[in-house]
Design a protein around this motif. Structure first.
Motif, short mmCIF file in Angstrom:
data_model
loop_
_atom_site.label_atom_id
_atom_site.label_comp_id
_atom_site.label_asym_id
_atom_site.label_seq_id
_atom_site.Cartn_x
_atom_site.Cartn_y
_atom_site.Cartn_z
N GLU A 189 0.82 -1.22 0.00
CA GLU A 189 0.00 0.00 0.00
C GLU A 189 0.85 1.26 0.00
OE1 GLU A 189 -3.74 1.99 2.48
OE2 GLU A 189 -2.94 0.02 3.05
N GLU A 190 1.95 1.25 0.72
CA GLU A 190 2.78 2.45 0.82
C GLU A 190 3.54 2.76 -0.48
OE1 GLU A 190 5.21 -0.93 2.75
OE2 GLU A 190 3.12 -0.29 2.54
N HIS A 191 3.54 1.81 -1.41
CA HIS A 191 4.29 2.02 -2.65
C HIS A 191 3.38 2.22 -3.87
CE1 HIS A 191 7.70 -0.30 -0.53
NE2 HIS A 191 7.93 1.00 -0.46
N ILE A 192 2.07 2.21 -3.67
CA ILE A 192 1.17 2.43 -4.80
C ILE A 192 1.36 3.86 -5.32
CG2 ILE A 192 -1.24 2.63 -5.52
CD1 ILE A 192 -1.90 0.41 -3.53
N THR A 193 1.57 4.00 -6.62
CA THR A 193 1.84 5.30 -7.23
C THR A 193 0.72 5.64 -8.21
OG1 THR A 193 4.20 4.76 -7.11
CG2 THR A 193 3.58 6.67 -8.43
N THR A 194 0.15 6.82 -8.08
CA THR A 194 -0.99 7.24 -8.91
C THR A 194 -0.56 8.37 -9.84
OG1 THR A 194 -1.84 8.97 -7.45
CG2 THR A 194 -2.46 6.70 -6.93
N ARG A 195 -1.54 8.90 -10.57
CA ARG A 195 -1.29 10.02 -11.47
C ARG A 195 -1.34 11.37 -10.74
NH1 ARG A 195 -5.50 8.58 -16.42
NH2 ARG A 195 -4.87 6.40 -16.72
N LYS A 196 -1.68 11.37 -9.48
CA LYS A 196 -2.10 12.62 -8.82
C LYS A 196 -1.04 13.27 -7.94
CE LYS A 196 -6.94 11.17 -8.67
NZ LYS A 196 -8.13 10.93 -7.83
N SER B 181 -2.74 15.95 -11.32
CA SER B 181 -1.88 16.44 -10.24
C SER B 181 -2.03 17.93 -9.98
CB SER B 181 -0.40 16.14 -10.58
OG SER B 181 -0.14 14.76 -10.66
N GLY B 182 -2.72 18.64 -10.89
CA GLY B 182 -2.90 20.08 -10.71
C GLY B 182 -1.64 20.88 -10.99
N VAL B 183 -0.78 20.39 -11.90
CA VAL B 183 0.43 21.11 -12.25
C VAL B 183 0.44 21.37 -13.75
CG1 VAL B 183 1.76 20.10 -10.36
CG2 VAL B 183 1.81 18.99 -12.61
#
Length: 347
Positions: free
Chosen positions: A154-161, A248-250
């Motif tokens: 769970e601590e390594h799940i990487t999303t688009r955000k 991600s809002g960037v």
């Protein structure tokens, strides 16, 4: 029941299921109940979170039997799902496969499709069990629909955000080969055999027909602690970069001259009179990984990835404040970055 003669169409549903099972390896120990019951039962690894994804491939839209064998179609349709799991930092574990088959398809076609599924797992060294699915007839084109579950801590799940202002946008591997391979196959239809360029560009053809998803690379990137967001390049770099940045809002400043294109792919593009930058931006089904990396860790992460997998990681842009928008700079100057990749419902 005796096997039907080659080209005699599909056997009964239960005979086809029997023949599919003979193609598949024995399920791994995590499969408590596999194909044959009303539902499958699997046990996730200790401390792991389950990831779920699905992709559908329609004949004439997503694949063409004139360009690829059924083994290659099976490989690629499963690879698309593996790549989705890789983009989250996970490892694929179990799959459900659904086929809608017109009457003129044969058992040999279906067996070859499943052989492609199996060969992909062997190529990647993954243990992925097909635990069930469904078969149906159709008056329309062949449809291959696959659902895959994967696992990640769970601590390594990487999303688009998670991309941040100042992050460096990086991409694994090389770009443009899948589109170049498709264009080579399309051009071969119109040329005499002796002049067909496709025969001289095997790497581009294999990148289109049998791409290898970056599962191991995704694990390393996600576990590094310095990758803040990630997405796989399935719709085209321009489209997928915009997905990541908007979620991600960037904003983004993309360096078009830095896009990595392999030498063979570049030669194919020259012969096809394709613009390397434009093709690299729009080429879908590359299944490379696009990630936002902390700027002070890019060199270290690139060196680690190259050492452990042999896959390069190339910086291609910078995440900027969202109010600056998304732009690309190349030999033509600076301009807004627009999505140029594939859209099922685009005009």
């Amino acid at each position: 029941m005796a096997d039907q003669k080659e080209g005699a169409g599909l056997p009964s549903e239960f005979e086809l299921i029997r023949r599919i099972r003979t193609v598949l390896p024995e399920p791994d120990p995590s499969v408590l109940l596999g194909a044959g019951d009303d539902a499958a039962a699997v046990a996730p690894g200790p401390g792991m979170t389950t990831l779920l994804t699905t992709d559908t491939f329609v004949e004439g839209v997503d694949f063409d039997v004139a360009f690829s064998s059924w083994r290659q179609i099976g490989w690629k349709s499963m690879a698309a799902n593996f790549s989705d799991i890789a983009a989250m930092g996970g490892v694929p574990r179990h799959a459900l496969t659904t086929l809608c088959l017109p009457a003129h398809r044969t058992a040999k076609d279906v067996e070859a499709l499943y052989a492609g599924f199996r060969e992909l797992t062997r190529q990647t060294g993954l243990t992925v069990s097909i635990v069930g699915g469904d078969l149906s007839s159709t008056d329309g084109p062949t449809v291959v629909s696959i659902a895959v579950s994967g696992e990640a801590a769970e601590e390594h799940i990487t999303t688009r955000k998670g991309a941040r202002v100042g992050d460096v946008l990086c991409v694994t591997g090389n770009l443009g080969a899948s589109e170049a391979g498709l264009r080579l196959l399309q051009s071969a239809r119109e040329q005499p055999v002796a002049e067909r360029p496709a025969d001289r560009f095997e790497d581009a053809l294999s990148r289109h027909r049998t791409p290898v998803p970056r599962v191991r690379e995704g694990e390393i990137l996600a576990r590094s602690g310095c990758v803040h967001a990630m997405i796989d390049v399935s719709d085209g770099l321009s489209s997928d970069a915009l997905h990541l940045c908007r979620d991600s809002g960037v904003g983004l400043t993309l360096n078009g001259t830095a896009l990595p294109v392999a030498d063979e792919t570049r030669r194919a593009m020259e012969e096809l009179r394709l613009d390397p930058v434009g093709t690299a931006l729009e080429s879908g089904e590359e299944f490379e990984l696009l990630c936002a990396v902390a700027p002070d860790r890019v060199d270290h992460l690139a060196a680690e990835l190259a050492e452990r997998t042999g896959t390069p990681l190339t910086p291609i842009g910078e995440c900027v404040s969202g109010d600056r928008g998304c732009e690309i700079t190349d030999h033509t100057g600076r301009r807004p970055l627009h999505p140029k990749g594939y859209d099922h419902f685009g005009s």
